[in-house]
Scaffold this active site. Structure first.
Site, PDB file in Angstrom:
ATOM      1  CG  ASP A  65      -1.907   1.104   1.262  1.00  0.00           C
ATOM      2  OD1 ASP A  65      -2.747   1.168   0.347  1.00  0.00           O
ATOM      3  OD2 ASP A  65      -1.861   1.919   2.207  1.00  0.00           O
ATOM      4  CD  GLU A 114      -2.216   2.386  -3.328  1.00  0.00           C
ATOM      5  OE1 GLU A 114      -3.334   2.897  -3.531  1.00  0.00           O
ATOM      6  OE2 GLU A 114      -1.718   2.286  -2.199  1.00  0.00           O
TER       7      GLU A 114
END
Length: 550
Positions: free
Chosen positions: A229, A288
């Site tokens: 993330d 990401e």
């Protein structure tokens, strides 16, 4: 089915044998948002038991694995992206024993499992952050986070203003006081997201050591990889200076270059890549990385992560010039750094493609065409739960919205997170709950949700579900036959009539009709279309085709 898929090409030039390279080169990964996938205990929240019960459905799609968004212990301020224990299971979702059983079942079905790891920030309930607050200013505990003295507004004021002008992704300032009423603790802490998500200080080596332990924990269990993330935002600029602009950072941190894409971050992923390759089979690292393609591709150099999501692609509307321009940028980045893009059109943070592409029947047709195109592009493909059903974005009632972005920034992602419809009947919340439930789903399902139900689409050969399943299967055949290879690139162009072309190789193209009139297809064998062709050799508007060139 409404679309058309033919038996994969097996004529001259066929190459038999298994796909070469790593499994992820050709993978289709299904993203599971556990809260909204299936509720095994009837409390209105999806969980590990529900996922395990529905896992055969995912396997029936023909995908290679699943990416699970966070299920670790969390106060759920940001639906699990505020982690208080990186090596546990939140009781909301089940137990570690249930996860172990899920992992074993997935592997028995031929599915790999990727987990989310959140290294930029944790929960303010994390024991290390709580310990830092208790330890006070100047302590080594605080050096694991960004605790800084604030500025003073004038004579007689002490640290009454934040240390700099940085803004939170969720709206408002990116700084909070842990003890706002204290006369002795006047420090502020950094949170690029909500105040409940303090940022780790990655310039402290202890943080890197801590996260290596987290990775080892899950890799030792047999998890096949990790989705990382906010992978580009771990390091902040030295000295934490003011940003050039004090506007909100709602565009994925890009408006503030001081909070992401610092050179130091690449050493983290080199260390993680070395660790991932100590395991057999090697573990996958997917980032990401919400940056322009040329910058994002640097995170997938040969000694860093294996993949990064093509963020410039996931937010596209229905415009051929934009698709071709982004495709060309991604191809240039691939040629420079060697890793193919990881394609996606939806995820839990993005407005669903049916709605983004126009809504209603038009949006539904375009979403069909887009997902077929996606599955024909070179590199890995990611499908978000419900995308295979053609789910539209839901306008969740204001009083039911729970996304922290709504309260702080007036933007909500809840509409892409509504629990899935499994049955046409509204009983047990359209089958979302697997047992009689007295609890409503954590987000309300709208009227008519059952028309998109899995059970209905499984019986309809013209459904979006049938199209996706068949396209995934054909994609696998083309890999096995050598029509698709790991070395394929993408040459993009827009032809007359707004026909978008991605030439994957000299013998295969993806074609998408994005204009208002039918357009002539390239000469060759049409292997697949999103909707049946109305006239041979012509692609009608809002349709897509895979063509094996003559």
């Amino acid at each position: 089915m409404s679309g058309s898929l033919r038996k994969a090409y097996d004529g001259g030039g066929r190459v038999s044998g298994p796909v070469t390279g790593q499994w992820w080169d050709s993978a289709v990964i299904y993203q599971v948002y556990p809260r909204s996938f299936a509720d095994g205990n009837g409390d209105g929240v999806g969980d590990l038991a529900g996922l395990a019960a529905r896992l055969p459905y995912i396997a029936s799609l023909g995908v290679d694995g699943i990416w699970m968004t966070p299920f670790q212990p969390s106060p759920q301020v940001d639906q699990g992206y505020d982690v208080s224990d990186y090596c546990g299971v939140d009781p909301l979702f089940g137990t570690m024993a249930e996860f172990d059983s899920l992992l074993e079942l997935a592997h028995s079905l031929g599915l790999r499992i990727l987990l989310d790891v959140v290294p930029n920030h944790c929960s303010s309930d994390h024991p290390l952050f709580q310990g830092a607050v208790a330890a006070g200013p100047g302590s080594p505990e605080r050096d694991m986070f960004h605790f800084v003295e604030g500025r003073s507004s004038g004579p007689g004021s002490v640290s009454d203003l934040p240390p700099n002008n940085w803004q939170s992704v969720f709206g408002g300032r990116a700084w909070s006081r842990p003890s706002p009423d204290s006369g002795t603790d006047t420090e502020w802490y950094l949170h690029l997201f909500s105040p409940g998500q303090p940022d780790w200080n990655w310039r402290n080596p202890t943080v890197g050591d801590y996260f290596e332990g987290v990775l080892r924990f899950w890799f030792d269990k047999g998890v096949d990889g990790l989705r990382i993330d906010v992978a580009h935002a771990l390091f902040k600029a030295d000295g934490l200076p003011d940003a050039p602009s004090a506007t909100a950072v709602v565009d994925g941190l890009r408006s503030n270059p001081l909070v992401s894409d610092q050179e130091d971050v690449h050493d983290v992923y080199r260390r993680w890549r070395t660790l991932a390759e100590k395991y057999q089979p090697h573990r996958l690292l997917v980032g990401e990385v919400n940056l322009e393609p040329a910058r994002a591709a640097r995170y997938t150099r040969a000694d860093e992560m294996h993949q990064a999501f093509a963020f410039a692609f996931v937010k596209l509307g229905w415009d051929p010039a934009s698709w071709a321009a982004v495709g060309a940028e991604l191809e240039a980045a691939r040629l420079l750094h060697g890793a193919s893009p990881s394609w996606a059109l939806e995820n839990h943070d993005i407005v669903r493609s049916v709605t983004r592409f126009g809504g209603g029947d038009v949006g539904a047709r375009r979403a069909r065409a887009a997902v077929l195109a996606l599955l024909g592009l070179p590199g890995a493909a990611y499908i978000y739960q419900g995308q295979e059903l053609g789910l539209p974005e839901v306008d969740v009632p204001v009083e039911a919205r729970v996304d922290p972005m709504w309260a702080r920034g007036g933007i909500t992602r809840d509409g892409a997170r509504v629990p899935l419809p499994w049955t046409e009947s509204s009983s047990w919340h359209h089958g979302f709950s697997l047992v009689p439930s007295a609890s409503a789903p954590w987000l309300p399902q709208p009227e008519g949700w059952g028309q998109y139900a899995v059970e209905t689409q499984q019986q309809d050969p013209g459904s979006m579900l049938a199209l996706v399943t068949a396209a995934v299967g054909l994609r696998r055949e083309l890999w096995e036959q050598g029509v698709f290879t790991a070395d394929d690139g993408g040459s993009w162009r827009v032809e007359d009539g707004n026909l978008l072309i991605c030439e994957r190789s000299p013998r295969f193209v993806v074609a998408v009709a994005m204009g208002t009139e039918p357009v002539r297809l390239p000469v060759g064998t049409v292997l697949a279309t999103a909707m049946p062709l109305e006239s041979d050799g012509w692609l009608q508007p809002d349709n897509a085709a895979w063509v094996l060139l003559s």
